[in-house]
Write an enzyme that holds these catalytic residues in place. Structure first.
Site, PDB file in Angstrom:
ATOM      1  N   CYS A  51       0.815  -1.224   0.000  1.00 34.85           N
ATOM      2  CA  CYS A  51       0.000   0.000   0.000  1.00 34.85           C
ATOM      3  C   CYS A  51       0.847   1.272   0.000  1.00 34.85           C
ATOM      4  O   CYS A  51       1.684   1.470   0.877  1.00 34.85           O
ATOM      5  CB  CYS A  51      -0.889  -0.036   1.237  1.00 34.85           C
TER       6      CYS A  51
HETATM    7  N1  LIG Z   1      -6.859   7.616   3.421  1.00 32.09           N
HETATM    8  C1  LIG Z   1      -6.189   6.445   3.718  1.00 32.09           C
HETATM    9  C2  LIG Z   1      -6.288   5.471   2.564  1.00 32.09           C
HETATM   10  C3  LIG Z   1      -5.655   4.163   2.901  1.00 32.09           C
HETATM   11  C4  LIG Z   1      -6.116   3.071   1.929  1.00 32.09           C
HETATM   12  O1  LIG Z   1      -7.005   3.266   1.102  1.00 32.09           O
HETATM   13  N2  LIG Z   1      -5.481   1.880   2.048  1.00 32.09           N
HETATM   14  C5  LIG Z   1      -5.864   0.762   1.206  1.00 32.09           C
HETATM   15  C6  LIG Z   1      -4.669  -0.013   0.733  1.00 32.09           C
HETATM   16  S1  LIG Z   1      -3.695   0.834  -0.440  1.00 32.09           S
HETATM   17  C7  LIG Z   1      -6.662  -0.236   2.029  1.00 32.09           C
HETATM   18  O2  LIG Z   1      -6.262  -0.636   3.104  1.00 32.09           O
HETATM   19  N3  LIG Z   1      -7.806  -0.652   1.496  1.00 32.09           N
HETATM   20  C8  LIG Z   1      -8.616  -1.649   2.112  1.00 32.09           C
HETATM   21  C9  LIG Z   1     -10.054  -1.468   1.779  1.00 32.09           C
HETATM   22  O3  LIG Z   1     -10.410  -0.421   1.231  1.00 32.09           O
HETATM   23  O4  LIG Z   1     -10.820  -2.383   2.093  1.00 32.09           O
HETATM   24  C10 LIG Z   1      -4.760   6.786   4.054  1.00 32.09           C
HETATM   25  O5  LIG Z   1      -4.106   7.511   3.283  1.00 32.09           O
HETATM   26  O6  LIG Z   1      -4.300   6.363   5.094  1.00 32.09           O
END
Ligand SMILES: N[C@@H](CCC(=O)N[C@@H](CS)C(=O)NCC(=O)O)C(=O)O
Length: 322
Positions: A51
């Site tokens: 990520c």
């Molecule tokens: N706004 C968050 C976004 C984090 C994010 O979207 N992480 C993704 C991985 S790249 C995630 O864990 N997605 C899991 C999901 O949406 O179920 C940040 O910047 O911390």
């Protein structure tokens, strides 16, 4: 819980990808009324090496000398319909770890420990407080600010002095973040997750227009013998851009269809800057795990890549500095 997590849930009726705002937004600080004071070994980061948002936090942790006092657990690169998980017997994953703090099997369990009625996404990164047993913050842009300055009172002077969001450059950093985030960091996702040809073409065009602008900025810096986006000082703006650029040729070019150009052949100044950060800034390379990055994207989005075949190239994932 029967809830199914699907990327499609975030496309609106126009086929556009929308990222949901994070929900835990507390701050670590020395302020008298702060619930979360800076302390060695009190906090824990949950990350995925795949990520880009989590990658930002690992970079700040390394650069600020916090690796010895903020522990880390790394999820399996595969994200399925229940979200992220930790490896277990028969489900091993090189470089992933168990959950060292709570011993949970799924990241979602942490969110429910912190808030039993939680209804949002189970995203990484998560900054966890071992003392109060809860999530401090799950928004990477805020976590990196805390890592940058929230722990200075417990760090040795050489690390406390390092500032990646210095007062005199704040306005310029904010200005860069304002367009780099929507058009590049999140822009590649908007291109890759578009479910409509016109939306895709608009979004991919936006990504490359912004990359062209970044190339011009770095060209100007190069002419002045400066290395980074805002001069000779590495700042948060470089780190936030780096995590997307390092994934660009290995993943976004093919998986998110960002293939009008690539970094190594078409953007000489971005390419040089990328390799400088990766090879020459101590601590950054160790936060980049190409195996997790490539496997995650190509095997976790069946709607984009139904057979989960991971392309072999590019070889190498990143070229040498010279
Ligand atoms: N706004 C968050 C976004 C984090 C994010 O979207 N992480 C993704 C991985 S790249 C995630 O864990 N997605 C899991 C999901 O949406 O179920 C940040 O910047 O911390």
């Amino acid at each position: 819980m029967s809830e199914k997590l699907e990327i499609h849930k975030f496309q609106n009726e126009k086929g556009e990808y929308k990222r949901k705002p994070s929900e835990f937004r507390s701050v670590i600080s020395d302020a008298a009324n702060s619930q979360f004071k800076p302390e060695a070994n009190r906090y824990h980061l949950y990350v995925s090496y795949a990520c880009p948002w989590a990658n930002r936090t690992l970079i700040l942790r390394a650069l600020k000398g916090l690796s010895a006092i903020i522990t880390v657990s790394v999820v399996h690169w595969h994200m399925d319909d229940k979200g992220w998980r930790f490896p277990s017997e028969g489900d091993e994953c090189k470089d992933a770890t168990e959950d060292h703090v709570n011993g949970v099997k799924r990241l979602s369990e942490l969110y429910f420990k912190a808030e039993p009625g939680y209804t949002g996404r189970y995203t990484v990164p998560v900054l966890w407080d071992k003392k109060l047993g809860t999530i401090v913050n799950n928004e990477s842009s805020e976590i990196i600010r805390m890592l940058n300055s929230g722990f200075n009172s417990v760090l040795p002077t050489n690390y406390a002095q390092l500032d990646f969001y210095p007062e005199d450059l704040r306005a310029k950093i904010d200005e860069l973040n304002e367009w780099i985030y929507p058009t590049i960091n999140n822009g590649v996702y908007k291109s890759g997750f578009a479910t409509n040809q016109q939306v895709y073409e608009r979004e991919v065009g936006t990504v490359f227009k912004s990359l062209d602008d970044v190339e011009q900025i770095l060209k100007g810096r190069h002419e002045k013998k400066e290395n980074f986006l805002l001069g000779n000082q590495l700042t948060e703006a470089d780190i936030r851009l780096f995590v997307t650029i390092v994934r660009f040729d290995p993943v976004y070019v093919q998986h998110f269809k960002c293939n009008i150009k690539d970094i190594r052949h078409d953007y000489p100044h971005i390419h040089k800057w990328l390799r400088l950060l990766y090879w020459k800034v101590d601590g950054i390379k160790e936060t980049v795990n190409f195996e997790h990055i490539k496997s995650h994207y190509t095997k976790s989005h069946p709607q984009i890549n139904p057979f989960g075949i991971t392309p072999v190239g590019p070889i190498p994932n990143i070229l040498d500095f010279e």
